[in-house]
Scaffold this motif. Structure first.
Motif, mmCIF file in Angstrom:
data_model
loop_
_atom_site.group_PDB
_atom_site.id
_atom_site.type_symbol
_atom_site.label_atom_id
_atom_site.label_comp_id
_atom_site.label_asym_id
_atom_site.label_seq_id
_atom_site.Cartn_x
_atom_site.Cartn_y
_atom_site.Cartn_z
ATOM 1 N N GLN A 1 0.828 -1.206 0.000
ATOM 2 C CA GLN A 1 0.000 0.000 0.000
ATOM 3 C C GLN A 1 0.863 1.258 0.000
ATOM 4 O OE1 GLN A 1 -2.304 -1.205 3.512
ATOM 5 N NE2 GLN A 1 -4.162 -1.008 2.301
ATOM 6 N N SER A 2 1.911 1.253 0.814
ATOM 7 C CA SER A 2 2.783 2.435 0.867
ATOM 8 C C SER A 2 3.508 2.633 -0.459
ATOM 9 C CB SER A 2 3.789 2.307 2.021
ATOM 10 O OG SER A 2 4.748 1.294 1.770
ATOM 11 N N LEU A 3 3.897 1.539 -1.134
ATOM 12 C CA LEU A 3 4.545 1.656 -2.443
ATOM 13 C C LEU A 3 3.569 2.187 -3.487
ATOM 14 C CD1 LEU A 3 6.616 -1.668 -2.632
ATOM 15 C CD2 LEU A 3 7.494 0.642 -2.251
ATOM 16 N N LEU A 4 2.338 1.720 -3.438
ATOM 17 C CA LEU A 4 1.338 2.157 -4.407
ATOM 18 C C LEU A 4 1.014 3.648 -4.272
ATOM 19 C CD1 LEU A 4 -1.055 -0.911 -4.151
ATOM 20 C CD2 LEU A 4 0.252 -0.248 -6.184
ATOM 21 N N LEU A 5 1.177 4.167 -3.064
ATOM 22 C CA LEU A 5 0.856 5.578 -2.816
ATOM 23 C C LEU A 5 2.089 6.468 -2.809
ATOM 24 C CD1 LEU A 5 -1.811 5.177 0.012
ATOM 25 C CD2 LEU A 5 -2.170 5.324 -2.448
ATOM 26 N N SER A 6 3.247 5.901 -3.122
ATOM 27 C CA SER A 6 4.502 6.652 -3.000
ATOM 28 C C SER A 6 4.729 7.650 -4.117
ATOM 29 C CB SER A 6 5.685 5.674 -2.967
ATOM 30 O OG SER A 6 5.816 5.013 -4.219
ATOM 31 N N GLY A 7 3.974 7.554 -5.207
ATOM 32 C CA GLY A 7 4.171 8.460 -6.321
ATOM 33 C C GLY A 7 5.210 7.984 -7.316
ATOM 34 N N SER A 8 5.759 6.782 -7.093
ATOM 35 C CA SER A 8 6.813 6.276 -7.969
ATOM 36 C C SER A 8 6.265 5.601 -9.227
ATOM 37 C CB SER A 8 7.677 5.279 -7.202
ATOM 38 O OG SER A 8 6.902 4.162 -6.797
ATOM 39 N N ASP A 9 4.949 5.292 -9.243
ATOM 40 C CA ASP A 9 4.309 4.633 -10.388
ATOM 41 C C ASP A 9 4.978 3.304 -10.756
ATOM 42 O OD1 ASP A 9 2.262 6.498 -10.843
ATOM 43 O OD2 ASP A 9 3.673 7.833 -11.836
ATOM 44 N N LEU A 10 5.425 2.575 -9.729
ATOM 45 C CA LEU A 10 5.994 1.253 -9.989
ATOM 46 C C LEU A 10 4.944 0.345 -10.622
ATOM 47 C CD1 LEU A 10 7.942 0.438 -6.692
ATOM 48 C CD2 LEU A 10 8.960 0.755 -8.950
ATOM 49 N N PRO A 11 5.320 -0.461 -11.606
ATOM 50 C CA PRO A 11 4.376 -1.452 -12.136
ATOM 51 C C PRO A 11 3.951 -2.408 -11.024
ATOM 52 C CG PRO A 11 6.298 -1.242 -13.567
ATOM 53 C CD PRO A 11 6.617 -0.485 -12.310
ATOM 54 N N ILE A 12 2.756 -2.963 -11.153
ATOM 55 C CA ILE A 12 2.226 -3.867 -10.134
ATOM 56 C C ILE A 12 3.157 -5.061 -9.928
ATOM 57 C CG2 ILE A 12 0.296 -5.358 -9.489
ATOM 58 C CD1 ILE A 12 -0.293 -2.345 -9.370
ATOM 59 N N THR A 13 3.791 -5.531 -10.985
ATOM 60 C CA THR A 13 4.705 -6.671 -10.849
ATOM 61 C C THR A 13 5.889 -6.318 -9.956
ATOM 62 O OG1 THR A 13 5.786 -5.976 -12.915
ATOM 63 C CG2 THR A 13 4.112 -7.717 -13.064
ATOM 64 N N GLU A 14 6.381 -5.078 -10.057
ATOM 65 C CA GLU A 14 7.501 -4.660 -9.212
ATOM 66 C C GLU A 14 7.050 -4.416 -7.779
ATOM 67 O OE1 GLU A 14 10.247 -1.735 -10.587
ATOM 68 O OE2 GLU A 14 9.912 -2.242 -12.696
ATOM 69 N N VAL A 15 5.837 -3.892 -7.602
ATOM 70 C CA VAL A 15 5.294 -3.735 -6.254
ATOM 71 C C VAL A 15 5.192 -5.093 -5.590
ATOM 72 C CG1 VAL A 15 3.259 -3.069 -4.906
ATOM 73 C CG2 VAL A 15 4.019 -1.617 -6.799
ATOM 74 N N ALA A 16 4.728 -6.086 -6.344
ATOM 75 C CA ALA A 16 4.627 -7.450 -5.811
ATOM 76 C C ALA A 16 6.000 -7.978 -5.408
ATOM 77 C CB ALA A 16 3.999 -8.367 -6.859
ATOM 78 N N GLU A 17 6.984 -7.787 -6.274
ATOM 79 C CA GLU A 17 8.328 -8.278 -5.990
ATOM 80 C C GLU A 17 8.926 -7.606 -4.762
ATOM 81 O OE1 GLU A 17 12.730 -8.544 -8.178
ATOM 82 O OE2 GLU A 17 10.945 -7.925 -9.313
ATOM 83 N N HIS A 18 8.788 -6.278 -4.669
ATOM 84 C CA HIS A 18 9.323 -5.547 -3.516
ATOM 85 C C HIS A 18 8.597 -5.926 -2.226
ATOM 86 C CE1 HIS A 18 12.097 -3.215 -5.791
ATOM 87 N NE2 HIS A 18 11.188 -2.531 -6.459
ATOM 88 N N SER A 19 7.383 -6.452 -2.344
ATOM 89 C CA SER A 19 6.588 -6.812 -1.169
ATOM 90 C C SER A 19 6.739 -8.282 -0.796
ATOM 91 C CB SER A 19 5.101 -6.493 -1.414
ATOM 92 O OG SER A 19 4.931 -5.131 -1.730
ATOM 93 N N GLY A 20 7.662 -8.977 -1.464
ATOM 94 C CA GLY A 20 7.948 -10.361 -1.083
ATOM 95 C C GLY A 20 7.198 -11.415 -1.862
#
Length: 259
Positions: free
Chosen positions: A213-232
């Motif tokens: 959630q914090s990554l999604l709201l960070s303003g970085s516009d990371l792709p969902i696949t990268e958000v998933a990877e960074h979240s384990g």
């Protein structure tokens, strides 16, 4: 409604600093899972894990965490002062409630209710707020402390939880956690549930979703696949399913709705 915003076990990376020189117009509650440096009455002090504070409206706020930070926080309307007075909870004062693990569990339920559109939402939030204040008041008065879990085991579980939740992208397993705490896997489950009211893996999954959630709201516009990877999560589809199960929304919908 007294609550204007709330998050449980919210993560921030090492080096995070909150700076509000003139405070904000509402109450801020903070509960730190790890040691941080905080400014109180224009003096900076280092607090131990478990510290809490209710900042009054317009009171300057500053804290800094050298390590990865996990904390519960909430904002309450200015009229919240009446409730604090009723339950004899001081403002702008560092507090160390005994057996404060209940805060995360109660904030988890309150946060879910806060963001829901279910019937009688306001009544439920009022009930949770009252429960929080009653239990918090008892905890700071040391009336709610139970020796069912020894102080050493409680501290061991708190240290383990901070280590794991501070690094949710790591592929943790229960045997790894048990080894880190120097206990067997079965004993870990029993201790962890006694202290935190949930299982180690359930707690980790929820921490990963909060981090996402914090990554999604960070303003970085990371792709969902990268958000998933960074979240384990190695599998983005598994991540999306778990995210929706816990939040009620897909990651993409969550990002769109809050931007």
């Amino acid at each position: 409604m007294e609550i204007t915003d709330i998050r449980h076990d919210w993560p921030e990376k090492a080096g995070f600093t909150l700076v509000r020189p003139t405070g904000i117009e509402i109450y801020t509650f903070l509960h730190f899972m790890n040691s941080v440096e905080i400014e109180i009455s224009r003096k900076k002090v280092t607090v131990r894990p478990g510290a809490c504070i209710f900042y009054a409206p317009d009171e300057p706020q500053w804290f800094h965490s050298d390590s990865n930070l996990t904390h519960n926080w909430a904002h309450f309307a200015p009229g919240f002062r009446v409730q604090l007075l009723r339950y004899r909870i001081p403002e702008n004062t560092l507090l160390y409630p005994r057996a404060a693990e209940f805060i995360s569990g109660l904030f988890r339920k309150t946060e879910a209710a806060f963001f829901s559109n279910e019937p009688f939402r306001e009544d439920l939030l009022e009930a949770y707020t009252t429960e929080f204040l009653v239990r918090f008041s008892r905890a700071i008065a040391e009336e709610n402390y139970s020796p069912a879990v020894s102080r050493a085991d409680r501290e061991k579980m708190q240290n383990l939880r901070h280590t794991v939740l501070s690094d949710p992208e790591k592929h943790w397993t229960v045997p790894q956690m048990a080894s880190l705490a120097s206990v067997s896997a079965s004993h870990l489950h029993a201790l962890y549930r006694a202290v935190f009211g949930t299982s180690p893996m359930r707690d980790l999954i929820e921490a990963r979703i909060r981090y996402a959630q914090s990554l999604l709201l960070s303003g970085s516009d990371l792709p969902i696949t990268e958000v998933a990877e960074h979240s384990g999560y190695a599998d983005p589809y598994h991540f999306i399913r778990q995210f929706k199960r816990i939040t009620g929304e897909t990651p993409a919908a969550y990002r769109r709705a809050r931007r």
